[in-house]
Write an enzyme that holds these catalytic residues in place. Structure first.
Site, mmCIF file in Angstrom:
data_model
loop_
_atom_site.group_PDB
_atom_site.id
_atom_site.type_symbol
_atom_site.label_atom_id
_atom_site.label_comp_id
_atom_site.label_asym_id
_atom_site.label_seq_id
_atom_site.Cartn_x
_atom_site.Cartn_y
_atom_site.Cartn_z
ATOM 1 N N GLU A 1 42.924 37.951 31.617
ATOM 2 C CA GLU A 1 41.877 36.815 31.133
ATOM 3 C C GLU A 1 41.832 37.045 29.594
ATOM 4 O O GLU A 1 40.885 36.830 28.758
ATOM 5 C CB GLU A 1 40.465 37.286 31.595
ATOM 6 C CG GLU A 1 40.452 37.273 33.148
ATOM 7 C CD GLU A 1 38.885 37.373 33.702
ATOM 8 O OE1 GLU A 1 38.532 36.921 34.543
ATOM 9 O OE2 GLU A 1 38.308 38.459 33.193
HETATM 10 C C1 LIG Z 1 40.827 42.072 36.287
HETATM 11 C C2 LIG Z 1 39.403 41.350 36.297
HETATM 12 O O1 LIG Z 1 38.843 41.351 37.577
HETATM 13 N N1 LIG Z 1 38.952 40.767 35.341
HETATM 14 C C3 LIG Z 1 37.386 40.313 35.364
HETATM 15 N N2 LIG Z 1 37.404 39.297 36.412
HETATM 16 C C4 LIG Z 1 36.029 39.266 36.906
HETATM 17 C C5 LIG Z 1 35.432 40.555 37.193
HETATM 18 C C6 LIG Z 1 34.131 40.401 37.821
HETATM 19 O O2 LIG Z 1 34.191 40.079 39.302
HETATM 20 C C7 LIG Z 1 35.115 41.242 35.746
HETATM 21 O O3 LIG Z 1 34.475 40.414 34.975
HETATM 22 C C8 LIG Z 1 36.610 41.596 35.324
HETATM 23 O O4 LIG Z 1 36.432 42.186 34.007
#
Ligand SMILES: CC(=O)N[C@H]1NC[C@H](CO)[C@H](O)[C@@H]1O
Length: 481
Positions: free
Chosen positions: A280
């Protein structure tokens, strides 16, 4: 009571006869047989005996002999352990870790033992639970309790997502400001070096590896609180906006900082794996910053920020490889640049995750599947079957590619989770994944057959002090014993 009901995850092979042996609580105790190679002092089995002894509620459990064929000078022989007992439950373990796993099974057989032959081993080698101690701080006790529950479920990797945007609770010796400025509270909401050592040794005695994750270049807001010039200053209409974005990949000082931090992390966390994150990454801040744009031109990346992210991750992977660590990254890193590099990929995004698994395996990289097991996401109450009916290898690929799927991971992110609700939100739903990752898929694909076994196992977890939530209407026998 059919012993098959008691055992979760289901062993690979299990044959029990009607021949019964009384289990005499007064003669049962753990001990090392005379001719055993493993002797008192084998920390893993010594502590396992103590744990199982109390789990049995004081009933003694005689190990008439522990025949380890391993090298004589090892206190914990590393192979060929045969554990046999007066009650004819013979356990052949390849390693000390197998003996620890194996003894669970016998504990589940209850006070009358049917003559039983159990052959067991994990289907996947990597069976993980992720805890996020940045969105909410988790007290060490909560982590240790989770390690207990993981051991009961035969999970073997604790993926410690220790820092992230909101807080930096890891107390670094090299950079103490990271937690003193970045933790929610510099004294109470931190993990000292001894806290970390305590978690690692507690996990090791339960056959659980601790996989630390220091996620970057995104998810690093808290890092900037205690480190100047680490994060990218974002610009708005040509001047700094006062906000910060991902780690600044254009500065040599960034890589000097990272090299020193990962030098420390590599020695504090002994496991050969390390997780570098890479998920992200929001390019907008990088795009707004003139110095970054100049750097991009200089590097020949044009305006393709995926190339900048790839350059950054490649540099960090090189730092950790030089420290003899195998790196794991989130799938975003692979998606940005399909170059085959020396890292493992953790697939986490929703959608056709098997399409992603197939791409990664085709690229010849090892892959860990997390997508179907994001248990932090609020779901329908009866959703344990959602986590059970997962088929990690159901993609078109060669055997060699399928072998690259080394396992899976249940992720319990912390946005909505802290010590008050972690355990019931994690268990017994994560137990559904535990059986998927340990057992033979062909013998554990029927939800209706699994349900009574999981209900029974959930009661066992509650009896052992794990506040696992109920699966559906019903009760546990121990409620009125
Ligand atoms: C690899 C990943 O999952 N990154 C983010 N995605 C959504 C997650 C919550 O469900 C967390 O915020 C996490 O930091």
């Amino acid at each position: 009571r059919s012993p098959q009901l008691d055992i979760w995850p289901l062993p690979q092979d299990f044959t029990s006869s009607m021949e019964q042996y009384p289990l005499n609580p007064h003669t049962f105790h753990f001990g090392y047989g005379k001719q055993s190679v493993a002797q008192r002092g084998c920390s893993v089995l010594d502590s396992a005996f103590k744990r199982y002894f109390s789990l049995l509620g004081g009933v003694k459990f005689m190990i008439s002999h522990l025949v380890g064929v391993g090298e004589k000078n090892l206190q914990c022989p590393l192979k060929q352990i045969n554990v046999s007992t007066k009650v004819k439950a013979v356990l052949n373990a390849e390693t000390v870790w197998g003996a620890v796993r194996g003894e669970h099974v016998r504990l589940l057989l209850g006070y009358f033992v049917n003559k039983t032959e159990i052959v067991d081993f994990p289907r996947f080698q990597f069976r993980g639970i992720l805890l996020d101690t940045s969105r909410h701080f988790l007290p060490v006790q909560t982590i240790l309790k989770t390690l207990d529950a993981m051991a009961y479920n035969k999970f073997n990797v604790f993926h410690w997502h220790i820092v992230d945007d909101p807080s930096f609770p890891y107390q670094s010796c090299t950079f103490p400001n990271l937690s003193s400025k970045g933790a929610f509270h510099p004294m109470t909401h931190i993990y000292t070096q001894s806290d970390v050592r305590r978690v690692i040794s507690y996990a090791r005695l339960r056959g659980i590896r601790v996989l630390p994750e220091f996620d970057s270049p995104g998810h690093t807001s808290s890092w900037g609180k205690g480190t100047s010039n680490l994060l990218t200053p974002c610009y708005r209409s040509g001047i700094p906006s006062g906000t910060f974005g991902p780690v600044n990949p254009a500065l040599p000082s960034t890589y000097q900082f990272m090299a020193r931090l990962f030098q420390e992390v590599s020695s504090v966390f002994p496991d050969s794996f390390i997780h570098l994150g890479g998920d992200e990454v929001d390019f907008s801040c990088w795009r707004s910053n003139p110095d970054i744009r100049t750097f991009m031109q200089k590097m020949g990346f044009g305006v393709d920020f995926a190339k900048l992210q790839a350059f950054y991750m490649e540099s960090i992977v090189n730092i950790t490889s030089a420290l003899k660590k195998t790196s794991i990254v989130w799938q975003d890193v692979f998606d940005y640049h399909k170059r085959v590099s020396k890292y493992m990929v953790e697939v986490w995004r929703a959608g056709c995750y098997l399409c992603e698994v197939r791409k990664v395996a085709k690229a010849g990289l090892r892959v860990i599947l997390a997508s179907p097991w994001y248990l932090d996401q609020p779901g329908p109450t009866h959703d344990w079957a959602r986590y059970y009916t997962v088929w990690p290898l159901a993609f078109k690929g060669t055997d060699k590619q399928k072998k690259l799927v080394i396992g899976g991971e249940v992720c319990m992110w912390g946005e909505y989770v802290d010590a008050t609700n972690l355990t019931p939100r994690l268990w017994p739903r994560a137990s559904a994944a535990a059986e998927r990752l340990w057992s033979d898929e062909r013998r554990t694909s029927n939800v209706d057959q699994a349900f009574p076994r999981l209900q029974d196992f959930r009661c066992k977890l509650v009896r052992r002090g794990i506040q696992a939530e109920p699966l559906y209407i019903g009760h546990c026998k121990h409620e009125f014993q």
